[in-house]
Design an enzyme around this catalytic site. Structure first.
Site, PDB file in Angstrom:
ATOM      1  N   ASP A   5       0.857  -1.182   0.000  1.00  0.00           N
ATOM      2  CA  ASP A   5       0.000   0.000   0.000  1.00  0.00           C
ATOM      3  C   ASP A   5       0.892   1.232   0.000  1.00  0.00           C
ATOM      4  O   ASP A   5       1.633   1.470   0.964  1.00  0.00           O
ATOM      5  CB  ASP A   5      -0.876  -0.049   1.262  1.00  0.00           C
ATOM      6  CG  ASP A   5      -1.828   1.120   1.324  1.00  0.00           C
ATOM      7  OD1 ASP A   5      -1.671   2.066   0.524  1.00  0.00           O
ATOM      8  OD2 ASP A   5      -2.714   1.089   2.194  1.00  0.00           O
ATOM      9  N   TYR A  93      -4.361  15.686 -10.825  1.00  0.00           N
ATOM     10  CA  TYR A  93      -3.662  14.496 -11.313  1.00  0.00           C
ATOM     11  C   TYR A  93      -2.333  14.879 -11.984  1.00  0.00           C
ATOM     12  O   TYR A  93      -1.276  14.328 -11.672  1.00  0.00           O
ATOM     13  CB  TYR A  93      -4.565  13.760 -12.309  1.00  0.00           C
ATOM     14  CG  TYR A  93      -3.902  12.605 -13.013  1.00  0.00           C
ATOM     15  CD1 TYR A  93      -3.783  11.365 -12.396  1.00  0.00           C
ATOM     16  CD2 TYR A  93      -3.386  12.747 -14.301  1.00  0.00           C
ATOM     17  CE1 TYR A  93      -3.169  10.301 -13.038  1.00  0.00           C
ATOM     18  CE2 TYR A  93      -2.778  11.692 -14.945  1.00  0.00           C
ATOM     19  CZ  TYR A  93      -2.670  10.472 -14.320  1.00  0.00           C
ATOM     20  OH  TYR A  93      -2.060   9.432 -14.961  1.00  0.00           O
ATOM     21  N   LYS A  97       1.536  14.086 -10.773  1.00  0.00           N
ATOM     22  CA  LYS A  97       2.539  13.363 -11.567  1.00  0.00           C
ATOM     23  C   LYS A  97       3.809  14.202 -11.716  1.00  0.00           C
ATOM     24  O   LYS A  97       4.926  13.683 -11.654  1.00  0.00           O
ATOM     25  CB  LYS A  97       1.953  12.999 -12.943  1.00  0.00           C
ATOM     26  CG  LYS A  97       0.898  11.894 -12.872  1.00  0.00           C
ATOM     27  CD  LYS A  97       1.555  10.607 -12.418  1.00  0.00           C
ATOM     28  CE  LYS A  97       0.590   9.459 -12.308  1.00  0.00           C
ATOM     29  NZ  LYS A  97       1.235   8.212 -11.886  1.00  0.00           N
ATOM     30  N   ASP A 224     -11.352  18.763 -23.305  1.00  0.00           N
ATOM     31  CA  ASP A 224     -10.681  17.771 -24.152  1.00  0.00           C
ATOM     32  C   ASP A 224      -9.533  18.422 -24.931  1.00  0.00           C
ATOM     33  O   ASP A 224      -9.661  19.548 -25.408  1.00  0.00           O
ATOM     34  CB  ASP A 224     -11.700  17.201 -25.149  1.00  0.00           C
ATOM     35  CG  ASP A 224     -11.389  15.775 -25.525  1.00  0.00           C
ATOM     36  OD1 ASP A 224     -10.638  15.112 -24.780  1.00  0.00           O
ATOM     37  OD2 ASP A 224     -11.894  15.319 -26.563  1.00  0.00           O
TER      38      ASP A 224
HETATM   39  C1  UD2 Z   1      -5.787  10.710 -21.393  1.00  0.00           C
HETATM   40  C2  UD2 Z   1      -5.977  10.041 -20.064  1.00  0.00           C
HETATM   41  C3  UD2 Z   1      -6.150  11.074 -19.004  1.00  0.00           C
HETATM   42  C4  UD2 Z   1      -5.015  12.092 -19.025  1.00  0.00           C
HETATM   43  C5  UD2 Z   1      -4.934  12.691 -20.417  1.00  0.00           C
HETATM   44  C6  UD2 Z   1      -3.750  13.620 -20.507  1.00  0.00           C
HETATM   45  C7  UD2 Z   1      -7.076   7.874 -20.216  1.00  0.00           C
HETATM   46  C8  UD2 Z   1      -8.364   7.150 -20.106  1.00  0.00           C
HETATM   47  N1  UD2 Z   1      -7.158   9.205 -20.067  1.00  0.00           N
HETATM   48  O1  UD2 Z   1      -6.987  11.360 -21.739  1.00  0.00           O
HETATM   49  O2  UD2 Z   1      -6.176  10.436 -17.739  1.00  0.00           O
HETATM   50  O3  UD2 Z   1      -3.802  11.471 -18.666  1.00  0.00           O
HETATM   51  O4  UD2 Z   1      -4.749  11.661 -21.383  1.00  0.00           O
HETATM   52  O5  UD2 Z   1      -3.746  14.292 -21.716  1.00  0.00           O
HETATM   53  O6  UD2 Z   1      -6.013   7.314 -20.385  1.00  0.00           O
HETATM   54  N2  UD2 Z   1     -13.560   9.612 -26.519  1.00  0.00           N
HETATM   55  C9  UD2 Z   1     -14.645   9.332 -27.340  1.00  0.00           C
HETATM   56  N3  UD2 Z   1     -15.476   8.323 -26.942  1.00  0.00           N
HETATM   57  C10 UD2 Z   1     -15.302   7.594 -25.815  1.00  0.00           C
HETATM   58  C11 UD2 Z   1     -14.194   7.884 -24.986  1.00  0.00           C
HETATM   59  C12 UD2 Z   1     -13.332   8.911 -25.372  1.00  0.00           C
HETATM   60  O7  UD2 Z   1     -14.845   9.978 -28.366  1.00  0.00           O
HETATM   61  O8  UD2 Z   1     -16.099   6.689 -25.540  1.00  0.00           O
HETATM   62  C13 UD2 Z   1     -12.611  10.660 -26.952  1.00  0.00           C
HETATM   63  C14 UD2 Z   1     -12.275  11.677 -25.906  1.00  0.00           C
HETATM   64  O9  UD2 Z   1     -13.206  12.723 -25.881  1.00  0.00           O
HETATM   65  C15 UD2 Z   1     -10.893  12.125 -26.386  1.00  0.00           C
HETATM   66  C16 UD2 Z   1     -10.302  10.849 -27.016  1.00  0.00           C
HETATM   67  O10 UD2 Z   1     -11.398   9.998 -27.265  1.00  0.00           O
HETATM   68  O11 UD2 Z   1     -11.015  13.112 -27.377  1.00  0.00           O
HETATM   69  C17 UD2 Z   1      -9.337  10.129 -26.109  1.00  0.00           C
HETATM   70  O12 UD2 Z   1      -9.968   9.973 -24.839  1.00  0.00           O
HETATM   71  P1  UD2 Z   1      -9.301   9.133 -23.645  1.00  0.00           P
HETATM   72  O13 UD2 Z   1     -10.171   9.324 -22.457  1.00  0.00           O
HETATM   73  O14 UD2 Z   1      -9.004   7.763 -24.080  1.00  0.00           O
HETATM   74  O15 UD2 Z   1      -7.890   9.806 -23.422  1.00  0.00           O
HETATM   75  P2  UD2 Z   1      -7.433  11.339 -23.238  1.00  0.00           P
HETATM   76  O16 UD2 Z   1      -6.277  11.549 -24.136  1.00  0.00           O
HETATM   77  O17 UD2 Z   1      -8.556  12.284 -23.360  1.00  0.00           O
END
Ligand code: UD2
Length: 264
Positions: A5, A93, A97, A224
């Site tokens: 932990d 977050y 990091k 986003d």
């Molecule tokens: C990632 C990380 C986040 C953070 C970020 C930093 C994940 C899940 N998220 O976010 O924690 O570290 O990077 O930049 O690893 N989308 C859709 N449909 C869905 C889900 C997502 O269209 O069902 C889109 C979302 O709006 C985005 C893209 O897909 O434009 C990627 O989304 P994500 O959540 O996989 O990852 P991200 O890069 O937004």
């Protein structure tokens, strides 16, 4: 490998006795949850990482490799993302990091603990949870296909990401642990240097699975990022890292499930 932990320093120190190499992958992993619960983020991602480093120091660990995130770059539109760019954390977050990266450097400089930080971009692979609203887009799309449910694309699908297959992330971790010329708190992007749109990603997944589902489009998510891609020249040069899995190979492995992936 140590399992413990990260919020319990005494348990961690005990678990690390005799250990020389620590991969610190544990975290509160969701940006959204960190915004809702900043104190939890602080305890887990900042204090937790400090606990790991302190326990490692006391136990005489040789090297710690820390998983950090492309989130530290924030919304700076400059592409590709280079490690030399000024961090712009925009969530607890990301800040956590970044603090972890700085603690890694400090523990190396002050106490001689070898340390390497890896900034993961969008990691995907088998066994990723696709059911949560916080899940990454690839695991959500894969789950949609398995359930025969139309996927949702937030925005126009023209946004891009640098998706990296989990086995390439493993490669980066092993190199970060084994390479003698580093260990002073260096930071490396872990990605592919390839930029792919969500629409293209969906096309590839459709081709692999034979699905004829059609995505539904919804409003873009607030906050986003439009485009994200890494410069991976530093990790190539200093660690000899080379991504080995194409998008198609990684996605095939994901759809096949565990055990059927190609090994490299
Ligand atoms: C990632 C990380 C986040 C953070 C970020 C930093 C994940 C899940 N998220 O976010 O924690 O570290 O990077 O930049 O690893 N989308 C859709 N449909 C869905 C889900 C997502 O269209 O069902 C889109 C979302 O709006 C985005 C893209 O897909 O434009 C990627 O989304 P994500 O959540 O996989 O990852 P991200 O890069 O937004």
């Amino acid at each position: 490998m140590v399992e413990g932990d990260i919020c319990d320093p005494a348990a961690l120190a005990g678990a690390m006795q005799g250990v020389k190499h620590v991969f610190h992958e544990a975290a509160l992993v969701s940006v959204t949850v960190s915004v809702e619960h900043p104190l939890d983020n602080d305890s887990i991602n900042i204090r937790g990482t400090l606990n790991v480093l302190q326990a490692a120091r006391e136990a005489g660990v040789k090297r710690v490799v820390l998983a950090t995130s492309a989130a530290v770059y924030g919304n700076n539109p400059e592409l590709p993302k280079r490690e030399t760019m000024l961090p712009e954390p925009e969530s607890p977050y990301a800040l956590g990091k970044l603090a972890g990266e700085y603690y890694m450097k400090l523990y190396s400089h002050l106490y001689g603990l070898e340390a390497v930080s890896l900034r993961y971009f969008n990691v995907f692979g088998p066994r990723q949870d696709g059911k949560s609203m916080y899940s990454g887009v690839i695991s959500r799309f894969a789950d949609d296909i398995r359930q025969g449910r139309a996927p949702t694309i937030f925005g126009d699908g023209g946004q891009t990401r640098d998706f990296v297959f989990v086995k390439d992330v493993v490669q980066a971790n092993l190199l970060a642990m084994k390479t003698d010329s580093v260990g002073k708190g260096e930071i490396f992007n872990v990605a592919t240097g390839r930029q792919i749109t969500l629409l293209k990603l969906w096309e590839i997944l459709k081709g692999i699975s034979g699905s004829d589902l059609k995505p539904g489009f919804k409003e873009a998510r607030i906050g986003d990022i439009r485009h994200s891609v890494a410069d991976i020249s530093r990790i190539r040069k200093d660690l000899g890292y080379e991504p080995k899995f194409s998008m198609e190979e990684g996605l095939s492995a994901l759809m096949d499930g565990l055990g059927k992936e190609r090994t490299r």
